[in-house]
Design a protein around this motif. Structure first.
Motif, PDB file in Angstrom:
ATOM      1  N   PHE A  37       0.828  -1.195   0.000  1.00 46.74           N
ATOM      2  CA  PHE A  37       0.000   0.000   0.000  1.00 46.74           C
ATOM      3  C   PHE A  37       0.872   1.259   0.000  1.00 46.74           C
ATOM      4  CE2 PHE A  37      -2.712  -3.065   2.595  1.00 46.74           C
ATOM      5  CZ  PHE A  37      -3.364  -3.547   1.465  1.00 46.74           C
ATOM      6  N   PHE A  38       0.492   2.223  -0.841  1.00 50.64           N
ATOM      7  CA  PHE A  38       1.274   3.441  -1.051  1.00 50.64           C
ATOM      8  C   PHE A  38       0.544   4.682  -0.541  1.00 50.64           C
ATOM      9  CE2 PHE A  38       3.888   0.914  -3.772  1.00 50.64           C
ATOM     10  CZ  PHE A  38       5.066   1.628  -4.001  1.00 50.64           C
ATOM     11  N   SER A  39       1.344   5.685  -0.173  1.00 50.89           N
ATOM     12  CA  SER A  39       0.852   7.034   0.113  1.00 50.89           C
ATOM     13  C   SER A  39       1.447   8.001  -0.910  1.00 50.89           C
ATOM     14  CB  SER A  39       1.253   7.477   1.531  1.00 50.89           C
ATOM     15  OG  SER A  39       0.615   6.691   2.510  1.00 50.89           O
ATOM     16  N   ILE A  40       0.898   9.218  -0.944  1.00 53.03           N
ATOM     17  CA  ILE A  40       1.373  10.264  -1.849  1.00 53.03           C
ATOM     18  C   ILE A  40       2.232  11.249  -1.056  1.00 53.03           C
ATOM     19  CG2 ILE A  40       0.704  12.132  -3.402  1.00 53.03           C
ATOM     20  CD1 ILE A  40      -1.989  10.666  -3.772  1.00 53.03           C
ATOM     21  N   GLY A  41       3.456  11.492  -1.498  1.00 53.36           N
ATOM     22  CA  GLY A  41       4.351  12.434  -0.838  1.00 53.36           C
ATOM     23  C   GLY A  41       4.611  13.640  -1.716  1.00 53.36           C
ATOM     24  N   MET A  42       3.581  14.420  -1.997  1.00 58.85           N
ATOM     25  CA  MET A  42       3.718  15.609  -2.848  1.00 58.85           C
ATOM     26  C   MET A  42       3.659  16.892  -2.026  1.00 58.85           C
ATOM     27  SD  MET A  42       1.496  14.878  -6.285  1.00 58.85           S
ATOM     28  CE  MET A  42       1.556  13.345  -7.182  1.00 58.85           C
ATOM     29  N   SER A  43       2.508  17.172  -1.415  1.00 60.93           N
ATOM     30  CA  SER A  43       2.246  18.475  -0.801  1.00 60.93           C
ATOM     31  C   SER A  43       3.152  18.747   0.399  1.00 60.93           C
ATOM     32  CB  SER A  43       0.787  18.563  -0.351  1.00 60.93           C
ATOM     33  OG  SER A  43      -0.086  18.511  -1.450  1.00 60.93           O
ATOM     34  N   GLU A  44       3.376  20.058   0.638  1.00 62.71           N
ATOM     35  CA  GLU A  44       4.096  20.513   1.812  1.00 62.71           C
ATOM     36  C   GLU A  44       3.351  21.691   2.423  1.00 62.71           C
ATOM     37  OE1 GLU A  44       8.178  21.229   0.829  1.00 62.71           O
ATOM     38  OE2 GLU A  44       8.469  19.224  -0.040  1.00 62.71           O
ATOM     39  N   LYS A  45       3.829  22.166   3.546  1.00 58.74           N
ATOM     40  CA  LYS A  45       3.117  23.216   4.275  1.00 58.74           C
ATOM     41  C   LYS A  45       2.884  24.445   3.413  1.00 58.74           C
ATOM     42  CE  LYS A  45       3.101  25.668   8.688  1.00 58.74           C
ATOM     43  NZ  LYS A  45       3.809  25.881   9.980  1.00 58.74           N
ATOM     44  N   SER A  46       3.878  24.849   2.646  1.00 58.40           N
ATOM     45  CA  SER A  46       3.737  26.028   1.784  1.00 58.40           C
ATOM     46  C   SER A  46       3.700  25.643   0.311  1.00 58.40           C
ATOM     47  CB  SER A  46       4.893  27.004   2.043  1.00 58.40           C
ATOM     48  OG  SER A  46       4.906  27.423   3.392  1.00 58.40           O
ATOM     49  N   SER A  47       3.496  24.369   0.037  1.00 55.75           N
ATOM     50  CA  SER A  47       3.491  23.878  -1.349  1.00 55.75           C
ATOM     51  C   SER A  47       2.360  22.886  -1.523  1.00 55.75           C
ATOM     52  CB  SER A  47       4.831  23.211  -1.686  1.00 55.75           C
ATOM     53  OG  SER A  47       5.906  24.079  -1.459  1.00 55.75           O
ATOM     54  N   GLY A  48       1.137  23.400  -1.491  1.00 56.93           N
ATOM     55  CA  GLY A  48      -0.004  22.531  -1.693  1.00 56.93           C
ATOM     56  C   GLY A  48      -0.221  22.309  -3.178  1.00 56.93           C
ATOM     57  N   SER A  49      -1.024  23.161  -3.780  1.00 55.64           N
ATOM     58  CA  SER A  49      -1.249  23.055  -5.217  1.00 55.64           C
ATOM     59  C   SER A  49      -0.056  23.567  -6.025  1.00 55.64           C
ATOM     60  CB  SER A  49      -2.512  23.828  -5.609  1.00 55.64           C
ATOM     61  OG  SER A  49      -3.649  23.256  -4.997  1.00 55.64           O
ATOM     62  N   ASP A  50       0.823  24.351  -5.393  1.00 53.15           N
ATOM     63  CA  ASP A  50       2.015  24.862  -6.078  1.00 53.15           C
ATOM     64  C   ASP A  50       3.184  23.917  -5.811  1.00 53.15           C
ATOM     65  OD1 ASP A  50       3.898  26.375  -7.368  1.00 53.15           O
ATOM     66  OD2 ASP A  50       4.114  27.839  -5.751  1.00 53.15           O
ATOM     67  N   LEU A  63     -10.400  20.678  -2.169  1.00 59.06           N
ATOM     68  CA  LEU A  63      -8.993  20.970  -1.902  1.00 59.06           C
ATOM     69  C   LEU A  63      -8.064  19.866  -2.397  1.00 59.06           C
ATOM     70  CD1 LEU A  63      -9.251  22.420   1.727  1.00 59.06           C
ATOM     71  CD2 LEU A  63      -8.865  23.692  -0.378  1.00 59.06           C
ATOM     72  N   ARG A  64      -8.332  18.639  -2.000  1.00 58.81           N
ATOM     73  CA  ARG A  64      -7.411  17.540  -2.312  1.00 58.81           C
ATOM     74  C   ARG A  64      -7.337  17.310  -3.822  1.00 58.81           C
ATOM     75  NH1 ARG A  64     -11.667  13.601   0.805  1.00 58.81           N
ATOM     76  NH2 ARG A  64     -13.128  13.322  -0.919  1.00 58.81           N
ATOM     77  N   GLY A  65      -6.123  17.078  -4.270  1.00 60.38           N
ATOM     78  CA  GLY A  65      -5.918  16.911  -5.703  1.00 60.38           C
ATOM     79  C   GLY A  65      -5.773  18.226  -6.443  1.00 60.38           C
ATOM     80  N   GLY A  66      -5.712  19.339  -5.689  1.00 64.15           N
ATOM     81  CA  GLY A  66      -5.593  20.658  -6.318  1.00 64.15           C
ATOM     82  C   GLY A  66      -6.839  21.488  -6.096  1.00 64.15           C
ATOM     83  N   THR A  67      -6.658  22.721  -5.658  1.00 63.77           N
ATOM     84  CA  THR A  67      -7.810  23.602  -5.443  1.00 63.77           C
ATOM     85  C   THR A  67      -8.448  23.960  -6.779  1.00 63.77           C
ATOM     86  OG1 THR A  67      -6.497  25.622  -5.600  1.00 63.77           O
ATOM     87  CG2 THR A  67      -6.679  24.615  -3.426  1.00 63.77           C
ATOM     88  N   ASN A  68      -9.694  24.420  -6.722  1.00 67.75           N
ATOM     89  CA  ASN A  68     -10.396  24.778  -7.955  1.00 67.75           C
ATOM     90  C   ASN A  68      -9.695  25.901  -8.713  1.00 67.75           C
ATOM     91  OD1 ASN A  68     -12.162  22.891  -7.060  1.00 67.75           O
ATOM     92  ND2 ASN A  68     -13.976  24.179  -7.098  1.00 67.75           N
ATOM     93  N   GLU A  69      -9.087  26.841  -7.965  1.00 70.83           N
ATOM     94  CA  GLU A  69      -8.393  27.950  -8.620  1.00 70.83           C
ATOM     95  C   GLU A  69      -7.203  27.441  -9.435  1.00 70.83           C
ATOM     96  OE1 GLU A  69     -10.810  29.382  -5.342  1.00 70.83           O
ATOM     97  OE2 GLU A  69      -9.267  27.834  -5.440  1.00 70.83           O
ATOM     98  N   ILE A  70      -6.447  26.520  -8.855  1.00 70.49           N
ATOM     99  CA  ILE A  70      -5.297  25.940  -9.562  1.00 70.49           C
ATOM    100  C   ILE A  70      -5.771  25.156 -10.778  1.00 70.49           C
ATOM    101  CG2 ILE A  70      -3.488  24.195  -9.387  1.00 70.49           C
ATOM    102  CD1 ILE A  70      -2.705  26.798  -8.078  1.00 70.49           C
ATOM    103  N   LEU A  71      -6.844  24.405 -10.611  1.00 70.44           N
ATOM    104  CA  LEU A  71      -7.361  23.594 -11.716  1.00 70.44           C
ATOM    105  C   LEU A  71      -7.803  24.475 -12.881  1.00 70.44           C
ATOM    106  CD1 LEU A  71      -9.469  21.071  -9.627  1.00 70.44           C
ATOM    107  CD2 LEU A  71      -7.307  20.608 -10.760  1.00 70.44           C
ATOM    108  N   ARG A  72      -8.435  25.585 -12.580  1.00 69.63           N
ATOM    109  CA  ARG A  72      -8.893  26.475 -13.661  1.00 69.63           C
ATOM    110  C   ARG A  72      -7.710  27.116 -14.383  1.00 69.63           C
ATOM    111  NH1 ARG A  72     -13.734  28.842  -9.842  1.00 69.63           N
ATOM    112  NH2 ARG A  72     -14.796  26.838  -9.664  1.00 69.63           N
ATOM    113  N   GLY A  73      -6.612  27.324 -13.645  1.00 67.83           N
ATOM    114  CA  GLY A  73      -5.401  27.805 -14.293  1.00 67.83           C
ATOM    115  C   GLY A  73      -4.850  26.780 -15.275  1.00 67.83           C
ATOM    116  N   ILE A  74      -4.892  25.503 -14.915  1.00 70.10           N
ATOM    117  CA  ILE A  74      -4.433  24.430 -15.805  1.00 70.10           C
ATOM    118  C   ILE A  74      -5.302  24.383 -17.058  1.00 70.10           C
ATOM    119  CG2 ILE A  74      -4.232  21.915 -16.033  1.00 70.10           C
ATOM    120  CD1 ILE A  74      -3.551  21.880 -13.009  1.00 70.10           C
ATOM    121  N   ILE A  75      -6.611  24.496 -16.858  1.00 63.62           N
ATOM    122  CA  ILE A  75      -7.539  24.465 -18.000  1.00 63.62           C
ATOM    123  C   ILE A  75      -7.272  25.649 -18.928  1.00 63.62           C
ATOM    124  CG2 ILE A  75      -9.969  24.597 -18.663  1.00 63.62           C
ATOM    125  CD1 ILE A  75     -10.553  23.315 -15.830  1.00 63.62           C
ATOM    126  N   THR A  76      -7.081  26.825 -18.336  1.00 62.69           N
ATOM    127  CA  THR A  76      -6.829  28.035 -19.146  1.00 62.69           C
ATOM    128  C   THR A  76      -5.539  27.896 -19.953  1.00 62.69           C
ATOM    129  OG1 THR A  76      -8.002  29.393 -17.535  1.00 62.69           O
ATOM    130  CG2 THR A  76      -6.522  30.526 -19.051  1.00 62.69           C
TER     131      THR A  76
END
Length: 389
Positions: free
Chosen positions: A133-146, A370-383
């Motif tokens: 079983f795996f976990s995700i090690g991406m986000s940090e305190k000041s690096s969530g969607s960024d 929030l999880r998987g990227g906030t809506n604001e970040i997602l809309r930036g990707i789409i744009t």
């Protein structure tokens, strides 16, 4: 279909094969068996909150974990669309799938695509057997969607790498076996460069897991402190410096699946059961119809992304759109159910009752968008996807 031919807002039209219909019936029969033994409770957010390794292993015995992995690595070789049917049924039923969730959804495909042959031979059969079983090690305190601003560092040593930093919101790190960790290996002017991924043993010396409790008091997430964790060279995933490209590809799997619109579906089912006991008004039926129409529409989009992934495309913008629409629907569903039937939420009510399920969904709802990227970040990707085309 290829990444160069798939327009940013194009979604392939999908008709599920007859084999998918038969598979759906098999999964429903399996769920009925598990419900009878008390393991399927019909709770919302079961892909996060339903950690049951025994259930995962029984699912794996049916060939329903690692379904899209090649048979030579222990998988079923059945493709993303058939896997989609299984996942859809399990989430709709509120089955406890969180133990194997990350391993099946993204760790397995990532190791298959980027891993060495040794990594594939070691990890993939264990994932498909429901034993790793795996976990995700991406986000940090000041690096969530960024994610490009991650501060976790990996220093090269004589024997491999030494990782130092803290990963936040690391789901299941207190119970899982490994995490795929994004760390900075090189300092570059381009902050998207110089990042690499590592497979980290969560029981290794120097790994310290600190609980982060949900509003409900549940322990699902963690701050995962990497305090000089030694990682062998053989646990570098992919090539040094390719971490950003690998992570963004991985996020297409994370953002587009049925979990992005079905987390609160069991609450809708509970509402319909409650309304069977009393006459429903025309207004109530209309509001339920609107929810159902939105659900159906997002499902079609999500299926389109699954088909694109099956064809080897890279539907990043489409996945972001599915996640944005889907998680907003999940929040709206909870609010609409409360409006249609103003039942007091009660976390201490009988398990599986409408007041208990409503309380569970409410307490989990802050995380949906929030999880998987906030809506604001997602809309930036789409744009950006639209601008590039």
């Amino acid at each position: 279909m290829s990444p160069s031919t798939l327009a940013p807002i194009a979604f392939p039209d999908v008709t599920l094969p007859e084999s998918a219909r038969r598979l759906r019936a098999e999964v429903r029969a399996f769920v009925d068996e598990e419900r009878a033994r008390g393991t399927v409770l019909g709770r919302p957010d079961s892909w996060l909150a339903g950690w049951d390794p025994g259930f995962s292993r029984r699912l794996a015995e049916r060939g329903w974990v690692g379904m899209a992995l090649p048979t030579e690595y222990g998988g079923a070789g059945r493709g993303f669309l058939e896997r989609y049917v299984v996942i859809e049924e399990l989430l709709a039923a509120g089955a406890p799938v969180s133990a194997h969730w990350v391993s099946d959804r993204q760790a397995g495909p990532s190791v298959l695509q980027h891993g060495t042959e040794e990594q594939r031979r070691f990890f993939l059969p264990r994932i498909a057997a429901g034993q790793c079983f795996f976990s995700i090690g991406m986000s940090e305190k000041s690096s969530g969607s960024d994610l490009a601003s991650v501060a976790t560092r990996a220093e090269h040593t004589a024997d491999g790498w030494r990782l130092t930093g803290t990963k936040m919101w690391t789901g299941g790190a207190h119970v899982n076996d490994y995490a795929i960790v994004l760390a900075r290996t090189d300092d570059t002017e381009d902050r998207h460069a110089g990042l690499s991924q590592f497979i980290v043993d969560l029981r290794a010396p120097g790994v310290r897991v600190e609980p982060i409790h949900l509003m409900s008091g549940e322990h699902r997430f963690n701050a995962c402190h990497l305090e000089g964790v030694d990682v062998p060279d053989g646990m570098l995933l992919g090539r040094r410096g390719d971490g950003w490209k690998q992570v963004t590809g991985e996020l297409a799997f994370e953002r587009s699946g049925p979990e992005r619109y079905l987390s609160t579906f069991p609450l809708l089912v509970s509402l319909l059961r409650e309304l069977e006991r009393r006459p429903a008004t025309a207004e109530q039926l209309t509001r339920i119809g609107i929810l159902t129409a939105r659900l159906h529409s997002i499902r079609r989009l999500s299926l389109g992304v699954a088909a694109a992934l099956d064809a080897g495309a890279a539907p990043d913008a489409q996945a972001a759109l599915v996640k944005d629409l889907g998680t907003r629907l999940e929040v709206a569903l909870v609010d609409t159910v409360r409006g249609i039937l103003p039942t007091p939420a009660d976390p201490h009510a009988t398990p599986g009752s409408h007041p208990e399920l409503l309380a569970f969904a409410l307490l989990h709802s802050p995380g949906y968008t929030l999880r998987g990227g906030t809506n604001e970040i997602l809309r930036g990707i789409i744009t950006r996807g639209l601008e590039q085309h």
